[in-house]
Design a protein around this motif. Structure first.
Motif, PDB file in Angstrom:
ATOM      1  N   ILE A 119       2.272  13.863  -7.270  1.00 26.70           N
ATOM      2  CA  ILE A 119       3.080  12.859  -6.570  1.00 26.70           C
ATOM      3  C   ILE A 119       3.053  13.104  -5.070  1.00 26.70           C
ATOM      4  O   ILE A 119       2.970  12.156  -4.274  1.00 26.70           O
ATOM      5  N   ARG A 120       3.105  14.367  -4.658  1.00 33.80           N
ATOM      6  CA  ARG A 120       3.058  14.663  -3.220  1.00 33.80           C
ATOM      7  C   ARG A 120       1.724  14.274  -2.595  1.00 33.80           C
ATOM      8  O   ARG A 120       1.648  14.006  -1.395  1.00 33.80           O
ATOM      9  N   ALA A 121       0.670  14.224  -3.399  1.00 31.76           N
ATOM     10  CA  ALA A 121      -0.648  13.889  -2.864  1.00 31.76           C
ATOM     11  C   ALA A 121      -0.825  12.398  -2.617  1.00 31.76           C
ATOM     12  O   ALA A 121      -1.779  11.995  -1.949  1.00 31.76           O
ATOM     13  N   VAL A 122       0.082  11.560  -3.138  1.00 30.64           N
ATOM     14  CA  VAL A 122      -0.039  10.108  -2.999  1.00 30.64           C
ATOM     15  C   VAL A 122       0.952   9.624  -1.935  1.00 30.64           C
ATOM     16  O   VAL A 122       2.159   9.842  -2.090  1.00 30.64           O
ATOM     17  N   PRO A 123       0.512   8.982  -0.867  1.00 29.68           N
ATOM     18  CA  PRO A 123       1.438   8.489   0.164  1.00 29.68           C
ATOM     19  C   PRO A 123       2.342   7.375  -0.363  1.00 29.68           C
ATOM     20  O   PRO A 123       2.024   6.694  -1.353  1.00 29.68           O
ATOM     21  N   GLU A 124       3.466   7.203   0.323  1.00 30.49           N
ATOM     22  CA  GLU A 124       4.423   6.165  -0.087  1.00 30.49           C
ATOM     23  C   GLU A 124       3.817   4.774  -0.013  1.00 30.49           C
ATOM     24  O   GLU A 124       4.122   3.909  -0.841  1.00 30.49           O
ATOM     25  N   VAL A 125       2.955   4.541   0.984  1.00 30.97           N
ATOM     26  CA  VAL A 125       2.356   3.216   1.139  1.00 30.97           C
ATOM     27  C   VAL A 125       1.471   2.881  -0.065  1.00 30.97           C
ATOM     28  O   VAL A 125       1.478   1.737  -0.560  1.00 30.97           O
ATOM     29  N   ILE A 126       0.715   3.848  -0.558  1.00 28.22           N
ATOM     30  CA  ILE A 126      -0.140   3.602  -1.724  1.00 28.22           C
ATOM     31  C   ILE A 126       0.706   3.291  -2.952  1.00 28.22           C
ATOM     32  O   ILE A 126       0.393   2.382  -3.735  1.00 28.22           O
ATOM     33  N   ILE A 127       1.799   4.025  -3.129  1.00 30.17           N
ATOM     34  CA  ILE A 127       2.697   3.753  -4.263  1.00 30.17           C
ATOM     35  C   ILE A 127       3.293   2.354  -4.138  1.00 30.17           C
ATOM     36  O   ILE A 127       3.399   1.618  -5.135  1.00 30.17           O
ATOM     37  N   ALA A 128       3.675   1.957  -2.926  1.00 33.90           N
ATOM     38  CA  ALA A 128       4.230   0.612  -2.735  1.00 33.90           C
ATOM     39  C   ALA A 128       3.194  -0.457  -3.034  1.00 33.90           C
ATOM     40  O   ALA A 128       3.513  -1.490  -3.641  1.00 33.90           O
ATOM     41  N   LEU A 129       1.953  -0.260  -2.628  1.00 38.72           N
ATOM     42  CA  LEU A 129       0.901  -1.236  -2.926  1.00 38.72           C
ATOM     43  C   LEU A 129       0.670  -1.369  -4.420  1.00 38.72           C
ATOM     44  O   LEU A 129       0.414  -2.476  -4.923  1.00 38.72           O
ATOM     45  N   ILE A 130       0.751  -0.273  -5.152  1.00 38.28           N
ATOM     46  CA  ILE A 130       0.596  -0.340  -6.605  1.00 38.28           C
ATOM     47  C   ILE A 130       1.769  -1.073  -7.238  1.00 38.28           C
ATOM     48  O   ILE A 130       1.597  -1.905  -8.146  1.00 38.28           O
ATOM     49  N   LEU A 131       2.980  -0.806  -6.745  1.00 39.24           N
ATOM     50  CA  LEU A 131       4.167  -1.446  -7.312  1.00 39.24           C
ATOM     51  C   LEU A 131       4.261  -2.920  -6.961  1.00 39.24           C
ATOM     52  O   LEU A 131       4.951  -3.681  -7.657  1.00 39.24           O
ATOM     53  N   ILE A 208      14.695   6.661   5.640  1.00 34.75           N
ATOM     54  CA  ILE A 208      14.990   5.646   6.656  1.00 34.75           C
ATOM     55  C   ILE A 208      13.766   5.402   7.525  1.00 34.75           C
ATOM     56  O   ILE A 208      13.400   4.255   7.820  1.00 34.75           O
ATOM     57  N   ARG A 209      13.115   6.476   7.954  1.00 30.15           N
ATOM     58  CA  ARG A 209      11.918   6.316   8.778  1.00 30.15           C
ATOM     59  C   ARG A 209      10.754   5.735   7.982  1.00 30.15           C
ATOM     60  O   ARG A 209       9.979   4.920   8.493  1.00 30.15           O
ATOM     61  N   THR A 210      10.637   6.134   6.723  1.00 31.17           N
ATOM     62  CA  THR A 210       9.523   5.655   5.915  1.00 31.17           C
ATOM     63  C   THR A 210       9.710   4.201   5.506  1.00 31.17           C
ATOM     64  O   THR A 210       8.726   3.476   5.313  1.00 31.17           O
ATOM     65  N   SER A 211      10.950   3.750   5.359  1.00 31.43           N
ATOM     66  CA  SER A 211      11.197   2.367   4.939  1.00 31.43           C
ATOM     67  C   SER A 211      10.650   1.379   5.953  1.00 31.43           C
ATOM     68  O   SER A 211      10.213   0.278   5.584  1.00 31.43           O
ATOM     69  N   ALA A 212      10.666   1.739   7.238  1.00 23.72           N
ATOM     70  CA  ALA A 212      10.091   0.851   8.248  1.00 23.72           C
ATOM     71  C   ALA A 212       8.583   0.716   8.066  1.00 23.72           C
ATOM     72  O   ALA A 212       8.017  -0.361   8.290  1.00 23.72           O
ATOM     73  N   VAL A 213       7.924   1.783   7.630  1.00 20.49           N
ATOM     74  CA  VAL A 213       6.483   1.723   7.388  1.00 20.49           C
ATOM     75  C   VAL A 213       6.183   0.894   6.146  1.00 20.49           C
ATOM     76  O   VAL A 213       5.222   0.106   6.114  1.00 20.49           O
ATOM     77  N   LEU A 214       7.018   1.033   5.105  1.00 21.54           N
ATOM     78  CA  LEU A 214       6.785   0.268   3.882  1.00 21.54           C
ATOM     79  C   LEU A 214       6.948  -1.231   4.126  1.00 21.54           C
ATOM     80  O   LEU A 214       6.327  -2.043   3.432  1.00 21.54           O
ATOM     81  N   LEU A 216       5.740  -2.813   6.479  1.00 25.19           N
ATOM     82  CA  LEU A 216       4.469  -3.329   6.980  1.00 25.19           C
ATOM     83  C   LEU A 216       3.579  -3.849   5.870  1.00 25.19           C
ATOM     84  O   LEU A 216       2.701  -4.683   6.109  1.00 25.19           O
ATOM     85  N   VAL A 217       3.772  -3.374   4.631  1.00 26.59           N
ATOM     86  CA  VAL A 217       2.977  -3.856   3.501  1.00 26.59           C
ATOM     87  C   VAL A 217       3.726  -4.904   2.693  1.00 26.59           C
ATOM     88  O   VAL A 217       3.298  -5.266   1.589  1.00 26.59           O
ATOM     89  N   GLY A 218       4.853  -5.397   3.223  1.00 20.24           N
ATOM     90  CA  GLY A 218       5.572  -6.477   2.562  1.00 20.24           C
ATOM     91  C   GLY A 218       6.699  -6.046   1.669  1.00 20.24           C
ATOM     92  O   GLY A 218       7.148  -6.823   0.822  1.00 20.24           O
ATOM     93  N   ALA A 219       7.186  -4.802   1.813  1.00 21.19           N
ATOM     94  CA  ALA A 219       8.267  -4.325   0.953  1.00 21.19           C
ATOM     95  C   ALA A 219       9.639  -4.755   1.452  1.00 21.19           C
ATOM     96  O   ALA A 219      10.644  -4.426   0.822  1.00 21.19           O
ATOM     97  N   GLY A 220       9.720  -5.470   2.565  1.00 22.96           N
ATOM     98  CA  GLY A 220      10.993  -5.945   3.077  1.00 22.96           C
ATOM     99  C   GLY A 220      11.585  -5.017   4.110  1.00 22.96           C
ATOM    100  O   GLY A 220      11.074  -3.932   4.378  1.00 22.96           O
ATOM    101  N   GLY A 221      12.668  -5.476   4.720  1.00 20.57           N
ATOM    102  CA  GLY A 221      13.339  -4.668   5.707  1.00 20.57           C
ATOM    103  C   GLY A 221      12.819  -4.917   7.112  1.00 20.57           C
ATOM    104  O   GLY A 221      12.093  -5.877   7.389  1.00 20.57           O
ATOM    105  N   ILE A 222      13.202  -4.018   8.013  1.00 20.89           N
ATOM    106  CA  ILE A 222      12.849  -4.175   9.414  1.00 20.89           C
ATOM    107  C   ILE A 222      11.343  -4.070   9.630  1.00 20.89           C
ATOM    108  O   ILE A 222      10.790  -4.648  10.570  1.00 20.89           O
ATOM    109  N   GLY A 223      10.641  -3.349   8.752  1.00 21.89           N
ATOM    110  CA  GLY A 223       9.193  -3.203   8.901  1.00 21.89           C
ATOM    111  C   GLY A 223       8.450  -4.513   8.733  1.00 21.89           C
ATOM    112  O   GLY A 223       7.473  -4.781   9.460  1.00 21.89           O
TER     113      GLY A 223
END
Length: 289
Positions: A119-131, A208-214, A216-223
């Motif tokens: 799980i640590r080897a997979v970035p949050e953005v990749i997990i969000a794209l899969i979901l 909080i910091r990562t949610s802004a990056v997510l 950018l891929v359409g996960a909602g929020g300020i990003g």
């Protein structure tokens, strides 16, 4: 009386061959990696000027008309971070404790540690794209991605914290006839709980910091709002959004840091000696003749 001279052999100088070879290998890898990238190094001189140019466009006159919507989207990002942190902590604490040497057997401990590493080897953005293919473009996707991605790091923190607990309380519970469950409940958990709660708040800060990056891929929020206005080159609005992100993130970090310090300081036993009670003079009692 004559003193007998004894000759001592000087130890040989330690060899630096192996560290030198490793340094050369690392240097060759860096050079090969840099040479394989299509980088025009002549453009580096223009970078400071470009950064200054876009900084002026963003922060010289920010567009505050979108501030109410920006605050609402920032609140959604904080909500995503909080929900993701709760899901992460609820799952990682029991699994992380089972992965500790003093709690789980080897056939449970080793697969859990392997799962945390994957799980640590997979970035949050990749997990969000899969979901995104499952849950769609919703804030729940971001919260779920943050929760899953945090399990790897949080689980590792949990079993390392449990393994660092002193053995005195565990030995006392075992001497009283307690098994693994009793040792975990009455010895390991009380000692590790303050540190684990502090790590949980730290995970919230990271989310909080990562949610802004997510976003950018359409996960909602300020990003998402930031990505949209960046694509339309509305730099004054982008500057306002960055100000909101920086201020709110720093504010939440300050509050969370104060809570974490309170948890850790409250968990430490005071080393000061208790104050001696003051003596008070009692009033003279009337003598009975």
């Amino acid at each position: 009386m004559s003193l007998q001279r004894t000759d001592f052999a000087v130890p040989p100088r330690p060899s630096r061959l192996v560290p030198t070879l490793w340094a050369l290998v690392a240097g060759v890898i860096i050079i090969v990696a840099a040479a394989g990238l299509p980088i025009d190094w002549s453009d580096l001189g223009a970078v400071p000027g470009q950064v200054w140019h876009y900084s002026v466009l963003m922060f010289e006159n920010p567009n505050w008309e979108k501030l109410p919507r920006a605050l609402f989207e920032m609140w959604r990002s904080i909500s995503m971070a909080w929900v993701g942190a709760i899901m992460c902590v609820v799952v990682s604490i029991p699994l992380g404790m089972l992965a500790a040497h003093s709690v789980g057997p080897a056939w449970v401990r080793l697969p859990l540690r392997w799962l945390f590493a994957v799980i640590r080897a997979v970035p949050e953005v990749i997990i969000a794209l899969i979901l995104l293919t499952i849950t769609g473009l919703t804030p729940f996707t971001g919260a779920l991605a943050l929760g899953i991605a945090g399990i790897g790091t949080q689980g590792k923190w949990v079993y390392e914290t449990v393994e660092s607990v002193q053995e005195g309380a565990s030995d006392a519970v075992r001497a009283a006839g307690g098994g693994t469950a009793e040792v975990t409940r009455w010895a390991l958990w009380p000692a590790a709980a303050p540190t684990l709660m502090s790590f949980a708040l730290y995970r919230f800060e990271i989310n909080i910091r990562t949610s802004a990056v997510l976003g950018l891929v359409g996960a909602g929020g300020i990003g998402t709002m930031l990505a949209n206005y960046t694509n339309f080159r509305e730099w004054d609005t982008v500057g306002m959004l960055l100000i909101v992100v920086i201020v709110v993130t720093m504010l939440m970090d300050t509050i969370s840091g104060a809570i974490r310090r309170r948890i850790m300081n409250g968990a430490r036993m005071s080393t000061k000696a208790p104050a001696k009670p003051k003596r008070t003079r009692s009033r003279d009692v009337d003598r009975v003749g």
